[in-house]
Design an enzyme around this catalytic site. Sequence first.
Site, PDB file in Angstrom:
ATOM      1  N   ARG A  97     -33.856  49.080   6.221  1.00 30.10           N
ATOM      2  CA  ARG A  97     -35.157  48.588   6.691  1.00 30.10           C
ATOM      3  C   ARG A  97     -36.042  48.277   5.486  1.00 30.10           C
ATOM      4  NH1 ARG A  97     -38.026  52.807  10.389  1.00 30.10           N
ATOM      5  NH2 ARG A  97     -36.171  52.318  11.621  1.00 30.10           N
ATOM      6  N   HIS A 142     -34.702  54.783   6.017  1.00 27.85           N
ATOM      7  CA  HIS A 142     -33.957  53.536   6.211  1.00 27.85           C
ATOM      8  C   HIS A 142     -34.080  52.607   5.000  1.00 27.85           C
ATOM      9  CE1 HIS A 142     -32.648  53.654  10.480  1.00 27.85           C
ATOM     10  NE2 HIS A 142     -33.708  54.420  10.666  1.00 27.85           N
ATOM     11  N   ASP A 149     -29.438  53.906  12.673  1.00 26.24           N
ATOM     12  CA  ASP A 149     -29.719  54.283  14.062  1.00 26.24           C
ATOM     13  C   ASP A 149     -28.601  53.699  14.912  1.00 26.24           C
ATOM     14  OD1 ASP A 149     -32.119  55.419  13.251  1.00 26.24           O
ATOM     15  OD2 ASP A 149     -33.293  53.636  13.720  1.00 26.24           O
ATOM     16  N   GLU A 231     -34.197  63.010  16.587  1.00 25.34           N
ATOM     17  CA  GLU A 231     -33.735  61.715  17.118  1.00 25.34           C
ATOM     18  C   GLU A 231     -32.223  61.710  17.214  1.00 25.34           C
ATOM     19  OE1 GLU A 231     -35.354  58.909  14.403  1.00 25.34           O
ATOM     20  OE2 GLU A 231     -37.390  59.135  15.156  1.00 25.34           O
ATOM     21  N   HIS A 234     -30.321  58.957  14.989  1.00 26.96           N
ATOM     22  CA  HIS A 234     -30.669  58.768  13.579  1.00 26.96           C
ATOM     23  C   HIS A 234     -29.786  59.601  12.654  1.00 26.96           C
ATOM     24  CE1 HIS A 234     -33.701  58.164  10.290  1.00 26.96           C
ATOM     25  NE2 HIS A 234     -33.245  59.349   9.912  1.00 26.96           N
TER      26      HIS A 234
END
Length: 258
Positions: A97, A142, A149, A231, A234
Amino acid sequence: MFAIFSTFLVAAVSAPGAARAATEEKAPAEFVALKDVAPSILQDMRYHTAHNFIGSKTAGYDEPLCVLTSAAARALARAQQKFLTQGYSLKVYDCYRPQRAVDQFVRWAEDLDDELMKDEFYPRVEKSDLFTDGYIAAKSGHSRGSTVDLTLVELPAATTRPYVPGEKLVPCYAPAEQRFPDNSIDMGTGFDCFDTLSHTLDPRVGEPQSTNRLRLRTALESVGFVNLAEEWWHFTLAAEPFPATYFDFPVSRASLNG
């Protein structure tokens, strides 16, 4: 990430590190396209679409492409081989990301008037609490390139309809048959669900959802990934090559070497 540390909004951990210049356009040689390493892994790159918690395509996602460090991609390929023998495939929602995307998430969180996607992604959380509850942060794991993910899909993979902007939203923690259709096995919530029900071991999640979460976690841990407890989707490679560097090159083939 947190008190409710969430990964998606930035699954972000504000760890110290060297953030790269916002103008960089090329990835280091250690980054690859997952398709080139593990072509059978399915990809549903949500931040290249409007079906995410901000409701629009995210900055830096120039292509619907999963980019990761080579080490992380090779580890996922090993996990994928195990799952294929069991009749499943991995499906990734987000990989590397860019920092510019994280910055956009922060700006979005500060705009308390923009609650376009609240009814699906954070129906039980006030937007003003997203920072204090840990769902949003200025840095994301990320952006280091070894966090992913993902979920599991039973084979043969069913097709799913595209999200239609403006359609009626259903809470991400609703029963699977009610929430937005996803061809993944039922994990108890949808991806990027800002809710404590997303915690991997939340006791309120029954069967088979808890078994599905543990199936994913166990296999990924066996190839070197660590799950974020808040999460279920993740995971970060424990031996990540860039543990303190946050990159900002765009998600695209042109960003990769070779």
